[in-house]
Design an enzyme around this catalytic site. Sequence first.
Site, PDB file in Angstrom:
ATOM      1  N   GLU A  16      -1.170   1.317  -5.062  1.00  0.00           N
ATOM      2  CA  GLU A  16      -0.941   0.116  -4.270  1.00  0.00           C
ATOM      3  C   GLU A  16      -0.865  -1.091  -5.198  1.00  0.00           C
ATOM      4  OE1 GLU A  16      -4.192   0.262  -1.362  1.00  0.00           O
ATOM      5  OE2 GLU A  16      -4.208   2.414  -1.671  1.00  0.00           O
ATOM      6  N   HIS A  54       0.851  -1.205   0.000  1.00  0.00           N
ATOM      7  CA  HIS A  54       0.000   0.000   0.000  1.00  0.00           C
ATOM      8  C   HIS A  54       0.886   1.255   0.000  1.00  0.00           C
ATOM      9  CE1 HIS A  54      -2.998   2.842   1.410  1.00  0.00           C
ATOM     10  NE2 HIS A  54      -3.885   1.925   1.730  1.00  0.00           N
TER      11      HIS A  54
HETATM   12  O1  LIG Z   1      -7.215   3.748   6.807  1.00  0.00           O
HETATM   13  P1  LIG Z   1      -6.700   2.436   6.232  1.00  0.00           P
HETATM   14  O2  LIG Z   1      -7.359   1.213   6.831  1.00  0.00           O
HETATM   15  O3  LIG Z   1      -5.204   2.364   6.313  1.00  0.00           O
HETATM   16  O4  LIG Z   1      -7.094   2.424   4.694  1.00  0.00           O
HETATM   17  C1  LIG Z   1      -6.691   3.459   3.838  1.00  0.00           C
HETATM   18  C2  LIG Z   1      -7.238   3.232   2.429  1.00  0.00           C
HETATM   19  O5  LIG Z   1      -6.695   2.043   1.906  1.00  0.00           O
HETATM   20  C3  LIG Z   1      -7.042   1.738   0.545  1.00  0.00           C
HETATM   21  O6  LIG Z   1      -6.463   2.621  -0.323  1.00  0.00           O
HETATM   22  C4  LIG Z   1      -8.536   1.703   0.337  1.00  0.00           C
HETATM   23  O7  LIG Z   1      -8.850   1.578  -1.040  1.00  0.00           O
HETATM   24  C5  LIG Z   1      -9.193   2.941   0.909  1.00  0.00           C
HETATM   25  O8  LIG Z   1     -10.611   2.798   0.842  1.00  0.00           O
HETATM   26  C6  LIG Z   1      -8.763   3.132   2.364  1.00  0.00           C
HETATM   27  O9  LIG Z   1      -9.373   4.292   2.910  1.00  0.00           O
END
Ligand SMILES: O=P(O)(O)OC[C@H]1O[C@H](O)[C@H](O)[C@@H](O)[C@@H]1O
Length: 295
Positions: A269, A169
């Site tokens: 990601e 990510h």
């Molecule tokens: O806040 P987190 O659990 O780290 O997730 C952060 C982000 O991750 C990914 O990019 C998803 O597609 C998003 O929908 C999410 O908000």
Amino acid sequence: MSDKGLVFCKIIFHDELPCLQIEHPKFQALICLQGAQLLSFVPTGKQNLLWLSPLAEYKTEQSPRGGIPICWPWFGNAEKNPPEIFDAVTNPEQAHGFARNQLFDIDEVNETAHKVQLSLMLSDNSATREIWPHAFELKASFTLSDHIEMTLSTKNIGNIPFSFTEALHSYLPANIKTTQITGAEQQTYVDALDKWVNKLELNRIGIQKEVDRIVRHGGPYRIIDSDKKEHLLIESDGKDSIIWNPWIDKSKRLSQFPDHAYQSMLCIESANILDNVVTLAPGQTHSLDLSIKSV
Ligand SMILES: O=P(O)(O)OC[C@H]1O[C@H](O)[C@H](O)[C@@H](O)[C@@H]1O
């Protein structure tokens, strides 16, 4: 393993979390041992290739916001994953699986004048088995020089097959006003902000609103800033890529994230998710490669 005998690497603590700090002639890096999360990578004479929140917190069982968190053995909300994933999860509360909240061991470190290669390992333990019942070895390997190379390897060391989804990510620095992403043109994507319908992207992507999409394509992607000579190149052998920017409203709801930070970051990601779920028979290994460089 300790940092004894190492020239460029030393173990330091950021609040509650042990981190490997690397000061090498070619780069400076910081890797959090919780989650095997590369937090910062600065090639000598260049800017950080990764974005790390100024509000990042270094607490056990939560991932600092930024760098490259590992999403494993599922991506996003468990219920959005195929049944072979969701049915195996006994505690689906954590988004992006549990790997990012687990302490990895240092497996190996090799230092040379040109690069540092290291690997960090997580094996199933009583905490992971409470969430997901399988026996595994998860290895995050890094080759760091003037750029980042990372491999996430999953080995099934149990007696039955298991399935997982995964993502590296990457949080990347970007002035969204002057930046465009190339690599997704003519590719289909699932729009997580529009009932998860399939769409076709025709053009380069600019960030002018919240973006949260699963592009059914591994890349390569480039983050091109019209104000800069160099750009970021992201290459992976994953089959999917999530492109994400939280924009104004979601930024206010996100933890460890300043309200205006959506203007200076985006995520690309590298992943295998949705129907690109990976299934491993006992003894099998799968790996996901990523490289990030400024070119
Ligand atoms: O806040 P987190 O659990 O780290 O997730 C952060 C982000 O991750 C990914 O990019 C998803 O597609 C998003 O929908 C999410 O908000």
